[in-house]
Every structure is written in C-alpha cells, then in structure tokens.
Scaffold this motif. Structure first.
Motif, PDB file in Angstrom:
ATOM      1  N   VAL A  34       6.350  -2.164  -7.708  1.00 34.89           N
ATOM      2  CA  VAL A  34       6.200  -2.263  -8.966  1.00 34.89           C
ATOM      3  C   VAL A  34       5.239  -3.114  -9.680  1.00 34.89           C
ATOM      4  CG1 VAL A  34       7.754  -3.165 -11.058  1.00 34.89           C
ATOM      5  CG2 VAL A  34       8.761  -1.792  -9.122  1.00 34.89           C
ATOM      6  N   LYS A  35       4.646  -4.075  -9.053  1.00 37.64           N
ATOM      7  CA  LYS A  35       3.906  -4.991  -9.660  1.00 37.64           C
ATOM      8  C   LYS A  35       2.652  -4.424  -9.543  1.00 37.64           C
ATOM      9  CE  LYS A  35       2.113  -9.652  -8.876  1.00 37.64           C
ATOM     10  NZ  LYS A  35       2.096 -11.051  -8.128  1.00 37.64           N
ATOM     11  N   TYR A  36       2.181  -3.971  -8.768  1.00 37.23           N
ATOM     12  CA  TYR A  36       0.779  -3.325  -8.293  1.00 37.23           C
ATOM     13  C   TYR A  36       0.432  -1.785  -8.820  1.00 37.23           C
ATOM     14  CZ  TYR A  36       0.354  -7.707  -6.086  1.00 37.23           C
ATOM     15  OH  TYR A  36       0.243  -9.095  -5.622  1.00 37.23           O
ATOM     16  N   SER A  37       1.802  -1.175  -8.971  1.00 40.10           N
ATOM     17  CA  SER A  37       1.368   0.287  -9.508  1.00 40.10           C
ATOM     18  C   SER A  37       1.166   0.161 -11.010  1.00 40.10           C
ATOM     19  CB  SER A  37       2.727   1.006  -9.419  1.00 40.10           C
ATOM     20  OG  SER A  37       2.836   0.988  -7.967  1.00 40.10           O
ATOM     21  N   PRO A  38       0.153   1.005 -11.302  1.00 43.10           N
ATOM     22  CA  PRO A  38      -0.301   1.263 -12.954  1.00 43.10           C
ATOM     23  C   PRO A  38       0.941   1.584 -13.873  1.00 43.10           C
ATOM     24  CG  PRO A  38      -1.957   2.364 -11.337  1.00 43.10           C
ATOM     25  CD  PRO A  38      -0.506   1.794 -10.679  1.00 43.10           C
ATOM     26  N   PRO A  39       0.972   1.257 -15.048  1.00 44.99           N
ATOM     27  CA  PRO A  39       2.190   1.730 -15.853  1.00 44.99           C
ATOM     28  C   PRO A  39       2.234   3.159 -15.868  1.00 44.99           C
ATOM     29  CG  PRO A  39       0.902  -0.079 -16.898  1.00 44.99           C
ATOM     30  CD  PRO A  39       0.010   0.167 -15.706  1.00 44.99           C
ATOM     31  N   GLY A  40       3.362   3.672 -16.118  1.00 43.09           N
ATOM     32  CA  GLY A  40       3.637   4.997 -16.215  1.00 43.09           C
ATOM     33  C   GLY A  40       3.598   5.836 -15.051  1.00 43.09           C
ATOM     34  N   LYS A  41       3.695   5.255 -13.689  1.00 37.48           N
ATOM     35  CA  LYS A  41       3.657   5.856 -12.490  1.00 37.48           C
ATOM     36  C   LYS A  41       4.925   6.015 -11.903  1.00 37.48           C
ATOM     37  CE  LYS A  41      -0.914   6.420 -12.237  1.00 37.48           C
ATOM     38  NZ  LYS A  41      -1.536   7.903 -12.271  1.00 37.48           N
ATOM     39  N   ASN A  42       4.992   6.944 -11.018  1.00 39.05           N
ATOM     40  CA  ASN A  42       6.239   7.292 -10.381  1.00 39.05           C
ATOM     41  C   ASN A  42       6.072   6.497  -8.845  1.00 39.05           C
ATOM     42  OD1 ASN A  42       7.828   9.107 -11.948  1.00 39.05           O
ATOM     43  ND2 ASN A  42       6.182  10.501 -11.448  1.00 39.05           N
ATOM     44  N   ILE A  43       7.257   5.878  -8.610  1.00 44.18           N
ATOM     45  CA  ILE A  43       7.409   5.033  -7.350  1.00 44.18           C
ATOM     46  C   ILE A  43       8.444   5.589  -6.252  1.00 44.18           C
ATOM     47  CG2 ILE A  43       7.869   2.716  -6.144  1.00 44.18           C
ATOM     48  CD1 ILE A  43       7.049   1.638  -8.823  1.00 44.18           C
ATOM     49  N   PHE A  44       7.996   6.082  -5.250  1.00 42.48           N
ATOM     50  CA  PHE A  44       9.063   6.779  -4.339  1.00 42.48           C
ATOM     51  C   PHE A  44       9.218   5.820  -3.247  1.00 42.48           C
ATOM     52  CE2 PHE A  44       6.593   9.927  -6.589  1.00 42.48           C
ATOM     53  CZ  PHE A  44       7.632  11.197  -7.077  1.00 42.48           C
ATOM     54  N   VAL A  45      10.592   5.760  -3.109  1.00 45.83           N
ATOM     55  CA  VAL A  45      10.882   4.759  -1.780  1.00 45.83           C
ATOM     56  C   VAL A  45      11.966   5.907  -0.720  1.00 45.83           C
ATOM     57  CG1 VAL A  45      12.446   2.996  -1.057  1.00 45.83           C
ATOM     58  CG2 VAL A  45      11.440   2.939  -3.455  1.00 45.83           C
ATOM     59  N   ARG A  46      11.288   6.038   0.281  1.00 38.88           N
ATOM     60  CA  ARG A  46      11.868   7.147   1.076  1.00 38.88           C
ATOM     61  C   ARG A  46      12.750   6.243   2.470  1.00 38.88           C
ATOM     62  NH1 ARG A  46       6.881   9.168  -0.121  1.00 38.88           N
ATOM     63  NH2 ARG A  46       7.076  11.238  -1.614  1.00 38.88           N
ATOM     64  N   LEU A  47      13.910   6.677   2.755  1.00 34.99           N
ATOM     65  CA  LEU A  47      14.584   6.302   3.828  1.00 34.99           C
ATOM     66  C   LEU A  47      14.948   7.231   4.840  1.00 34.99           C
ATOM     67  CD1 LEU A  47      16.100   4.112   5.232  1.00 34.99           C
ATOM     68  CD2 LEU A  47      18.257   4.597   3.958  1.00 34.99           C
ATOM     69  N   LYS A  48      14.131   6.990   5.891  1.00 35.01           N
ATOM     70  CA  LYS A  48      14.337   8.229   6.976  1.00 35.01           C
ATOM     71  C   LYS A  48      14.571   7.821   8.299  1.00 35.01           C
ATOM     72  CE  LYS A  48      11.614  12.377   8.536  1.00 35.01           C
ATOM     73  NZ  LYS A  48      10.444  13.088   8.300  1.00 35.01           N
ATOM     74  N   ASN A  49      15.254   8.375   9.058  1.00 32.74           N
ATOM     75  CA  ASN A  49      15.701   7.974  10.509  1.00 32.74           C
ATOM     76  C   ASN A  49      14.786   8.711  11.501  1.00 32.74           C
ATOM     77  OD1 ASN A  49      17.047   6.964  12.444  1.00 32.74           O
ATOM     78  ND2 ASN A  49      18.812   8.227  12.405  1.00 32.74           N
ATOM     79  N   HIS A  50      13.944   8.020  12.246  1.00 33.11           N
ATOM     80  CA  HIS A  50      13.024   8.509  13.087  1.00 33.11           C
ATOM     81  C   HIS A  50      13.759   8.468  14.410  1.00 33.11           C
ATOM     82  CE1 HIS A  50       9.463   8.651  10.590  1.00 33.11           C
ATOM     83  NE2 HIS A  50       9.926   7.573   9.918  1.00 33.11           N
ATOM     84  N   PRO A  51      13.864   9.623  15.062  1.00 33.41           N
ATOM     85  CA  PRO A  51      14.453   9.500  16.500  1.00 33.41           C
ATOM     86  C   PRO A  51      13.778   8.965  17.689  1.00 33.41           C
ATOM     87  CG  PRO A  51      14.400  11.754  15.300  1.00 33.41           C
ATOM     88  CD  PRO A  51      13.525  10.680  14.677  1.00 33.41           C
TER      89      PRO A  51
END
Length: 211
Positions: free
Chosen positions: A192-209
C-alpha cells in the motif's frame, strides 16, 4: 624538541640506565595496550549502537501497523457515533454491529501490540535466538483477510483497491499466528505504501505441492 614535534613521546639519555630503560619501555607498552583496548571497545560500542538502532527501527515499523489499524477503526467508530448523534442512521442494528466489530478489531490490534512489546522487552532471549514461538495449525485465508481489512482504509485513502485471490481449499500451515500476522502486515502495508495512488494491489494465497 624536534623529536617531540615529530611525534615522539619519550627519550633516553646516554649512557642509559638499564632498569630505567626497561621501566620506560614497560610503561609505553602498557599505554599502547590501553589505547588499543579503548579503540577496540569503542568499535564494539559503535557496532552495538548500530545494531540497537536497526533493532529499534524494525520494532517501530512493526508496531506502526497495529497502531495504524487502531487509529483507523477508532476514526470509523467516531464517524458512526457522529452519524448516530445526528440521527442519520436508518439501520441501528447494522450500525451497532459495525461499532461492535470495529471495537473487537481495536482490541485484537491492541492485544497484538502488547505481545509484540513483551517480545521486545525480552531482548536478551531474542539475541540468543531463543525467542518463544507458539506453533499451531493455522488457516491462512482468515488471517490474511483480517490483515487486508486492517490495511484497506489506508488503501482507500490512496484510491487503491486490494484484491485477495485465494484457493477454495483451506491452506493450513504450522506457524506462530502472531508472528505470521506481523509478517503479512509488513508485506501488505508496504504494498500500500509504495504503490502509486489509484493502483490495484493483488494478494494471492496459493498452496504449492512442492513445499
């Protein structure tokens, strides 16, 4: 005199007296050893001071996240209270539930701060690598979602949107939940701090086998 001007610290007259010469040499060796010890201690103190400053910087950074969450939820509660006072709230039950939810989130953030401070106070144990971890099977999705909710007000203030992409199957890991929250908060808050205003931030949770 010329020798002293060039950096000499003592002199011997001729013919020299052996006991006097030995005493002078012994004294200067002791003084040299004392100066070297002072320099060595000074360097060690400087190194320790740098480590202390780095440690305090990390501590301040980690404590800032729950403090920001407390501030954000408190501001939301004040806004809701003002709306109640002005009679602008139509659904009192929903408003009460929101106030209760924000109060619980403030309590959880405060509790986490208390635990973080307790760990900081036990600095000797941390330095020895004996920090106590309370490991337990933990569902990451609810933890990550809670972290995102604490950072959402800051993202909204920058016209950012945080998107959580998680697998349908539960992702479970054996971790210390409190330490994990600190790590995830640092990741999301930095995004949030280092992304420019108006941008989308994607947080992905994935299980790696493979892990």
């Amino acid at each position: 005199v010329k020798g002293f001007e060039m950096g000499a610290v003592d002199y011997v007259t001729k013919p020299f007296n052996p006991p006097e010469l030995l005493a002078r040499v012994r004294t200067h060796l002791e003084l040299k050893h004392a100066r070297d010890t002072i320099v060595r201690y000074g360097q060690e103190l400087s190194r320790l001071n740098e480590e202390k400053n780095e440690f305090m910087g990390i501590a301040a950074h980690d404590l800032r996240n729950p403090l920001s969450a407390i501030q954000g939820y408190a501001e939301m509660m004040v806004e809701d209270a003002d709306a109640l006072a002005r009679g602008e709230v139509k659904d009192l039950k929903a408003c009460a539930a929101e106030l209760d939810g924000n109060g619980r989130k403030i309590g959880a953030a405060a509790k986490r701060m208390v635990e973080m401070v307790q760990n900081l106070l036990d600095a000797n144990r941390i330095e020895r690598g004996e920090m106590q971890l309370n490991l337990a099977p933990t569902y990451l999705a609810p933890v990550l979602n809670a972290v995102i909710e604490t950072q959402r007000p800051h993202a909204t203030a920058k016209q950012q949107n945080i998107h959580l992409q998680s697998e349908s199957a539960p992702v479970t890991v054996v971790v210390d939940p409190n330490i994990t929250v600190q790590v995830l908060e640092n990741l999301v808050s930095n995004a949030v701090k280092y992304s420019p205003p108006g941008k989308n931030i994607f947080v992905r949770l994935k299980n790696h086998p493979s892990l």
